[in-house]
Design an enzyme around this catalytic site. Sequence first.
Site, PDB file in Angstrom:
ATOM      1  N   SER A   1       0.822  -1.203   0.000  1.00  0.00           N
ATOM      2  CA  SER A   1       0.000   0.000   0.000  1.00  0.00           C
ATOM      3  C   SER A   1       0.863   1.262   0.000  1.00  0.00           C
ATOM      4  O   SER A   1       2.014   1.262   0.430  1.00  0.00           O
ATOM      5  CB  SER A   1      -0.912   0.029   1.224  1.00  0.00           C
ATOM      6  OG  SER A   1      -1.694  -1.145   1.286  1.00  0.00           O
TER       7      SER A   1
HETATM    8  N1  SAH Z   1      -0.894  -4.660   4.012  1.00  0.00           N
HETATM    9  C1  SAH Z   1      -0.204  -4.988   2.781  1.00  0.00           C
HETATM   10  C2  SAH Z   1      -1.051  -4.631   1.584  1.00  0.00           C
HETATM   11  C3  SAH Z   1      -1.197  -5.813   0.708  1.00  0.00           C
HETATM   12  S1  SAH Z   1      -2.417  -5.705  -0.559  1.00  0.00           S
HETATM   13  C4  SAH Z   1       1.154  -4.352   2.758  1.00  0.00           C
HETATM   14  O1  SAH Z   1       1.457  -3.555   3.645  1.00  0.00           O
HETATM   15  O2  SAH Z   1       1.936  -4.686   1.870  1.00  0.00           O
HETATM   16  C5  SAH Z   1      -3.688  -6.750   0.100  1.00  0.00           C
HETATM   17  C6  SAH Z   1      -3.352  -8.192   0.360  1.00  0.00           C
HETATM   18  O3  SAH Z   1      -4.556  -8.832   0.756  1.00  0.00           O
HETATM   19  C7  SAH Z   1      -2.826  -8.989  -0.812  1.00  0.00           C
HETATM   20  O4  SAH Z   1      -1.584  -9.539  -0.486  1.00  0.00           O
HETATM   21  C8  SAH Z   1      -3.874 -10.099  -1.016  1.00  0.00           C
HETATM   22  O5  SAH Z   1      -3.312 -11.351  -1.410  1.00  0.00           O
HETATM   23  C9  SAH Z   1      -4.496 -10.185   0.361  1.00  0.00           C
HETATM   24  N2  SAH Z   1      -5.838 -10.751   0.417  1.00  0.00           N
HETATM   25  C10 SAH Z   1      -6.850 -10.646  -0.474  1.00  0.00           C
HETATM   26  N3  SAH Z   1      -7.937 -11.303  -0.033  1.00  0.00           N
HETATM   27  C11 SAH Z   1      -7.610 -11.836   1.182  1.00  0.00           C
HETATM   28  C12 SAH Z   1      -8.309 -12.626   2.145  1.00  0.00           C
HETATM   29  N4  SAH Z   1      -9.582 -13.004   1.968  1.00  0.00           N
HETATM   30  N5  SAH Z   1      -7.649 -12.965   3.269  1.00  0.00           N
HETATM   31  C13 SAH Z   1      -6.365 -12.611   3.487  1.00  0.00           C
HETATM   32  N6  SAH Z   1      -5.655 -11.870   2.599  1.00  0.00           N
HETATM   33  C14 SAH Z   1      -6.269 -11.484   1.468  1.00  0.00           C
END
Ligand code: SAH
Length: 232
Positions: A82
């Site tokens: 993000s």
């Molecule tokens: N907080 C992260 C942002 C990652 S983007 C950072 O700081 O880098 C969001 C993430 O959510 C992705 O890696 C995706 O694979 C995950 N995601 C999507 N659906 C999900 C679910 N149902 N449960 C857990 N993770 C999920």
Amino acid sequence: MGAMALFFGARARAGTVASNQDSLAAAREQLVADQIAARDVHDPRVLAALCEVPRHVFVPPALRSQAYDDRPLPIGYDQTISQPYIVALMTALARPGPDDRALEVGTGSGYQAAVLSRLVSHVFTIEIVEALARGAERCLTDLGYANVTVRVGDGYLGWPDKTLFDIIVVAAAPDHVPEPLLAQLQPGGRLVVPVGPIFAVQELLLIEKDDAGRTRTTRVAPVRFVPLRRER
Ligand code: SAH
């Protein structure tokens, strides 16, 4: 002679590493001052955590030079780390306290979990893509951030075998507020979640649960997150 050259060689290398670290820390502080503190995030603990956590460690090596730009970056598997301002905003909205237990849904790179880990007693973070979960775990361990537990699974369901959470931060967008997450929020707790249609603009919501268990929702800002996927 050979030993001497080796000695000075090692010193020169150590010096280069130290000055690289200094310039990365300076880039980080500038990002926090210009893009975060200059906007609407003022909590000094949150700003200190953003200055402390080395975002470049969580970014793929080829993109490290962009680690302190205020934007999301690809981390593989069609996912992104993000934007720093959004991490700061979500963290501040959650009002982290030193004794809080936090749940994060969507570990991704592990960066948001790392920032939260500096501010609360323990972070439980759940990621649906196993390879991302393992990569995040490695970065967190290498940094010595021991108060984070990473799990592979569908975070829509929360982390049901744990007791309630003071903070829940969701980093992927569902099209409605997941009921299990509301249920796992402690009275007095804060849930920060982007809600809206897939691949469109969503709304960042702050949902607060009072001591009587009633919830109050504040619409914070339009945002754009990757969709929350469901396991099937
Ligand atoms: N907080 C992260 C942002 C990652 S983007 C950072 O700081 O880098 C969001 C993430 O959510 C992705 O890696 C995706 O694979 C995950 N995601 C999507 N659906 C999900 C679910 N149902 N449960 C857990 N993770 C999920």
